[in-house]
Each structure stands twice: as structure tokens, then as C-alpha cells.
Design a protein around this motif. Structure first.
Motif, short mmCIF file in Angstrom:
data_model
loop_
_atom_site.label_atom_id
_atom_site.label_comp_id
_atom_site.label_asym_id
_atom_site.label_seq_id
_atom_site.Cartn_x
_atom_site.Cartn_y
_atom_site.Cartn_z
N ARG A 137 104.95 -20.63 74.08
CA ARG A 137 104.87 -20.74 75.53
C ARG A 137 106.28 -20.93 76.01
O ARG A 137 106.64 -20.22 77.17
CB ARG A 137 103.96 -22.01 75.87
CG ARG A 137 103.83 -22.11 77.60
CD ARG A 137 104.91 -22.82 78.04
NE ARG A 137 105.38 -24.08 77.26
CZ ARG A 137 104.85 -25.19 77.70
NH1 ARG A 137 103.77 -25.31 78.55
NH2 ARG A 137 105.52 -26.27 77.17
N ASP A 138 107.01 -21.73 75.29
CA ASP A 138 108.32 -21.97 75.76
C ASP A 138 109.22 -20.50 75.71
O ASP A 138 110.15 -20.29 76.58
CB ASP A 138 108.96 -22.80 75.01
CG ASP A 138 108.50 -24.39 75.37
OD1 ASP A 138 107.96 -24.52 76.20
OD2 ASP A 138 108.68 -25.25 74.31
N ALA A 139 109.08 -19.84 74.69
CA ALA A 139 109.77 -18.49 74.57
C ALA A 139 109.39 -17.56 75.47
O ALA A 139 110.33 -16.72 76.08
CB ALA A 139 109.52 -18.03 73.09
N ALA A 140 108.10 -17.56 75.82
CA ALA A 140 107.57 -16.75 76.91
C ALA A 140 108.32 -17.08 78.42
O ALA A 140 108.51 -16.10 79.09
CB ALA A 140 105.94 -16.71 77.26
N VAL A 141 108.16 -18.28 78.38
CA VAL A 141 108.86 -18.66 79.86
C VAL A 141 110.22 -18.44 79.95
O VAL A 141 110.83 -17.91 80.83
CB VAL A 141 108.78 -20.23 80.16
CG1 VAL A 141 109.56 -20.50 81.45
CG2 VAL A 141 107.21 -20.58 80.36
N ALA A 142 111.01 -18.38 78.72
CA ALA A 142 112.50 -17.98 78.61
C ALA A 142 112.68 -16.54 78.82
O ALA A 142 113.48 -16.13 79.51
CB ALA A 142 112.94 -18.43 77.23
N ARG A 143 111.68 -15.77 78.27
CA ARG A 143 111.92 -14.23 78.41
C ARG A 143 111.71 -14.04 80.17
O ARG A 143 112.11 -12.96 80.61
CB ARG A 143 110.96 -13.56 77.58
CG ARG A 143 111.24 -13.38 76.37
CD ARG A 143 110.32 -12.56 75.49
NE ARG A 143 108.81 -12.92 75.38
CZ ARG A 143 108.49 -13.90 74.68
NH1 ARG A 143 109.19 -14.18 73.44
NH2 ARG A 143 107.12 -14.09 74.49
N VAL A 144 110.91 -14.57 80.94
CA VAL A 144 110.81 -14.39 82.13
C VAL A 144 112.15 -14.73 82.81
O VAL A 144 112.44 -13.89 83.68
CB VAL A 144 109.63 -15.32 83.06
CG1 VAL A 144 109.71 -15.25 84.45
CG2 VAL A 144 108.36 -15.04 82.32
N ARG A 145 112.71 -15.89 82.60
CA ARG A 145 114.11 -16.09 83.21
C ARG A 145 115.21 -15.03 82.73
O ARG A 145 116.07 -14.71 83.67
CB ARG A 145 114.45 -17.59 82.74
CG ARG A 145 113.63 -18.52 83.23
CD ARG A 145 114.40 -19.93 83.23
NE ARG A 145 114.66 -20.26 81.87
CZ ARG A 145 113.72 -20.92 81.13
NH1 ARG A 145 112.61 -21.73 81.88
NH2 ARG A 145 114.08 -21.37 79.77
N VAL A 146 114.95 -14.55 81.54
CA VAL A 146 115.91 -13.41 81.23
C VAL A 146 115.74 -12.35 82.01
O VAL A 146 116.71 -11.60 82.31
CB VAL A 146 115.85 -13.26 79.83
CG1 VAL A 146 116.60 -11.98 79.38
CG2 VAL A 146 116.36 -14.45 78.99
N ALA A 147 114.43 -11.84 82.22
CA ALA A 147 114.17 -10.73 82.95
C ALA A 147 114.58 -10.80 84.30
O ALA A 147 114.99 -9.89 84.88
CB ALA A 147 112.54 -10.39 82.84
N ARG A 148 114.34 -11.72 84.99
CA ARG A 148 114.84 -12.33 86.31
C ARG A 148 116.51 -11.96 86.49
O ARG A 148 116.87 -11.51 87.55
CB ARG A 148 114.46 -13.56 86.80
CG ARG A 148 112.83 -13.59 87.03
CD ARG A 148 112.38 -14.80 87.56
NE ARG A 148 111.06 -14.95 87.80
CZ ARG A 148 110.14 -15.74 88.06
NH1 ARG A 148 110.80 -17.41 87.98
NH2 ARG A 148 109.04 -15.91 88.38
N ALA A 149 117.09 -12.47 85.29
CA ALA A 149 118.58 -12.62 85.39
C ALA A 149 119.10 -11.09 85.37
O ALA A 149 120.14 -10.65 86.14
CB ALA A 149 119.31 -13.31 84.44
N GLN A 150 118.40 -10.19 84.29
CA GLN A 150 118.65 -8.99 84.31
C GLN A 150 118.52 -8.21 85.55
O GLN A 150 119.24 -7.38 86.07
CB GLN A 150 117.88 -8.28 83.29
CG GLN A 150 118.30 -8.56 81.92
CD GLN A 150 117.45 -8.33 80.85
OE1 GLN A 150 116.38 -7.81 81.16
NE2 GLN A 150 117.98 -8.39 79.66
N LEU A 151 117.51 -8.46 86.24
CA LEU A 151 117.10 -8.02 87.77
C LEU A 151 118.19 -8.39 88.55
O LEU A 151 118.70 -7.55 89.38
CB LEU A 151 115.68 -8.24 88.17
CG LEU A 151 115.40 -7.64 89.61
CD1 LEU A 151 115.45 -6.14 89.76
CD2 LEU A 151 114.17 -8.16 89.94
#
Length: 397
Positions: free
Chosen positions: A184-198
Motif C-alpha cells: 500500500r505504501d509503495a502504491a501511494v508513493a507512486r501516486v506522488r511520483v506521478a503527480r510530481a511528473q505531471l
């Protein structure tokens, strides 16, 4: 025989007479000599007087002839005048704060330029737009990646919640709970990475708009629609921040020492009779080693007649001074320097070297060389020679 005797005259004087009644011979000769001496003395005196009159009249005639032949020259005694110190300097007009604007992003093809040179713009206003069709697709892809990461995070959170319910009944071990928590923590981190890339892509895309860094006047536009630009293309626009203009006045080394920030100045652009009032806001701390001049920067308010890059003349106030003030026609110069012609007591022209100072609308300030009480040749000095006799006439007569 002749006998002489004395007889008394009618006036009671004794007169020697002969027997025949005639004066004595010696007496007659004495009287004749006396009359002769008197006549000779009178003749000599008359000759001396005549010679003196002749010489005097000749000298007067000669002096009159000489005076009548001397040229009539207008002279002036300037005295000493208190004048406001003034420095005349030339220089160019420029933006006080010149702001070059170029490409800050990766660049591309220019598709729109909504401004022209001479326009006023506000801070943040778009000056040019670069094509971003590829970058827009990348941004959409990044937004989709956020949705994918968000979905994975939500699924991981649901799995973790179910495991926590079953661990109390003993169907799920603590190790499984830990693994699901990490997922779950890894999935949440991937969300933050995707938002930063956007956010990064959106920031890059925003930099494809070339905007004004501050409000001001557009001085130059060096790009056209369809041009391909990049960070190495150089400034595409030049702005004068706030529309403020200044004159870069070139002032001599000696004059620069008399200037201070805050003094007033009048600036006249070349080809214009209009004068603009400004203020010296900065005096150069250094002197150019080549021309021995420094720069006085004169701040001016915006006016359409003030065009950066143009040439102008400035009159800068620099205090007051007391000195003789002569018209420019009275001051001559040659290879030996500046000089004036002074008429002496014998009405002869004498060359006198002078050192000139500032030039005002009333004349040239003479810093040294004369006291101001002399008779200075006002004009036509170029036709005179030193030692020449003239007929001086005061100005105004």
C-alpha cells in the motif's frame, strides 16, 4: 675848442651838452647799442615762440592723423559675475533598466506574438507563444499515470484493510499484514511520483510562453512567427522596466569631480528643440583610461520623444562660481590655447592667455588670465595683430 657843460632839462635831469647844443657822442653810442640789444632779444624770442608753435602743431597734427587712421574697435570690461555652474555634456539615451527577455525553456517553433515594439506590457503578460503540441500529449499521459497509480493505491489499501480484519481471527499472519502494508505504501508513493511528473511537465509547458518579467515598454522585438528558438537564440525582446529612460552623459575627468547625485539636468535630444528635465542619479566611480571621461547617468521620465539609442546634449548644474564672463566672440584660440586681446593705456592691443571654464547661455566663464577690469576686444580680434594701435570704443556707444 669844444666845451661841454651840464644843463638841467625840463624834467630836472642833468644832460651833458656841447657848446653847440648836441648830446655827447658817448651817450649816443650807448643808447644805440642798448636799442640794438633789445631788438635782437625780441627777434630771438619771436623765433623761439614760432619754432615751438610749429613743432607743437606738427605733433598734434601727427597725433591726429595717427588717431584718425587707427581702426575703431569695440571693447568691453566684463567685471566679475556670479553664474550658476553648468557642465555641458553629450551622450546617448538608453533604458534605465534594460531587461532582455529570451527563451527560458527548451524552445520550439513560435506560433504567436501578441505584442509589438513600443507596446506597454504588464508583469507576466505573454510576449510570445511556442508550439507545445508534443508537450501537451506528454502532460495528458502523465495525468493518466496518476490515475493508474491512484487505482493501485486504492486496491492496496483495500487488501490491507481486509487482512487486518482476518488477522484477529487467525486466518492471516502478521507477516502477510506487513507485506500488504508495504504494498500500500509503495502504491501511494507512486501516486506522488506521478503527480510530481505531471507538475514538472506543466511547468515546462508554461515556460513555453515567453512572458514579461516586469511591467514596462517593449523596446525591441527580435523574433517572428514561425521562427524556431531555443535557449541559445539570444534575447527575443528588450524591455525598459517601468518605461524609465536615462542619458549616459560623457563628462571630462575634471568636471566629473564637481558632480554629485541629485543635481538637476536639462536634456535635449538631437534634432529636437524640446528640453526634458532630469536628475543625475549616479556618477561613475571609474574613468575611462582611453578618453579620460566618466559617465553621469541622468534619470528621465518616459516620453515618446525620448528614444533609447538616440544622441542628446545635457546641461548639468554644478554649483555657482564668480568670474569674468565674456561673449564667445571675445575669446580666441590657436595652437597655444585660448586668449583674448586687451587694449592697454596706450591703446595698443596685447595678447593675454586665459583659461576658459564652463560655457553658459550668457557667455564663456574665464577662470584665470584676466581680472575683469581690462578693456577686452569684443569682436574682430582675428583681424588684429599684437601691438597694433586701435581706437577703443566701449560697447553700447
Amino acid at each position: 675848442m669844444t666845451y661841454e657843460s651840464e644843463i638841467m632839462s625840463n624834467k630836472g635831469e642833468a644832460v651833458a651838452v656841447s657848446l653847440d647844443g648836441e648830446p655827447a657822442v658817448a651817450e649816443r653810442e650807448a643808447r644805440s647799442r642798448k636799442r640794438l640789444y633789445i631788438v635782437i632779444a625780441l627777434v630771438v624770442l619771436a623765433a623761439i615762440v614760432a619754432a615751438y608753435l610749429l613743432l607743437t602743431m606738427g605733433a598734434e597734427d601727427e597725433a591726429a592723423d595717427t588717431g584718425s587712421q587707427a581702426p575703431a574697435i569695440t571693447v568691453v570690461s566684463p567685471g566679475r559675475t556670479t553664474v550658476a555652474g553648468e557642465i555641458v555634456a553629450t551622450g546617448v539615451l538608453a533604458a534605465r533598466r534594460d531587461a532582455p527577455v529570451g527563451v527560458v525553456g527548451e524552445g520550439g517553433r513560435v506560433v504567436s506574438i501578441p505584442v509589438e515594439a513600443g507596446d506597454w506590457v504588464r508583469q507576466g503578460q505573454v510576449l510570445a507563444v511556442i508550439d507545445r503540441s508534443v508537450q501537451s500529449q506528454q502532460a495528458r499521459a502523465a495525468a493518466a499515470q496518476i490515475e493508474v497509480a491512484q487505482a493501485d493505491a486504492e486496491l492496496a489499501q483495500s487488501n490491507l484493510d481486509r487482512s487486518l480484519q482476518l488477522v484477529e481471527r487467525g486466518f492471516v499472519s502478521q507477516a502477510d499484514v506487513d507485506r500488504l502494508t508495504a504494498t500500500r505504501d509503495a502504491a501511494v508513493a507512486r501516486v506522488r511520483v506521478a503527480r510530481a511528473q505531471l507538475d514538472e511537465l506543466q511547468a515546462r509547458n508554461a515556460r513555453l510562453n515567453i512572458v514579461a518579467p516586469s511591467a514596462g515598454l517593449v523596446l525591441e522585438r527580435n523574433v517572428e512567427v514561425g521562427a524556431t528558438v531555443s535557449a541559445g537564440s539570444g534575447p527575443l525582446f528588450r524591455l525598459a522596466r517601468g518605461g524609465e529612460i536615462e542619458m549616459l552623459a560623457q563628462v571630462g575627468e575634471e568636471q566629473l569631480t564637481r558632480l554629485r547625485a541629485g543635481v538637476s539636468a536639462e536634456v535635449t535630444p538631437v534634432g529636437s528643440e524640446q528640453t526634458f528635465t532630469g536628475q543625475v542619479w549616479q556618477v561613475a566611480p571609474t574613468i575611462d583610461a582611453q578618453n579620460r571621461q566618466g559617465t553621469a547617468r541622468i534619470a528621465l521620465s518616459y516620453d515618446p520623444a525620448l528614444r533609447p539609442g538616440g544622441f542628446a546634449t545635457a546641461r548639468i548644474l554644478s554649483g555657482t562660481t564668480t568670474a569674468p564672463l565674456l561673449p564667445e566672440s571675445a575669446v580666441l584660440s590657436d595652437d597655444d590655447g585660448s586668449f583674448v586681446y586687451v587694449v592697454d593705456a596706450e591703446n595698443k592691443v596685447q595678447r593675454t592667455p586665459v583659461r576658459t571654464g564652463m560655457v553658459t547661455s550668457e557667455g564663456v566663464v574665464i577662470e584665470s588670465g584676466i581680472t575683469g577690469n581690462e578693456k577686452i576686444v569684443l569682436r574682430a580680434g582675428g583681424f588684429l595683430t599684437e601691438g597694433e594701435t586701435v581706437n577703443p570704443r566701449p560697447a553700447g556707444q
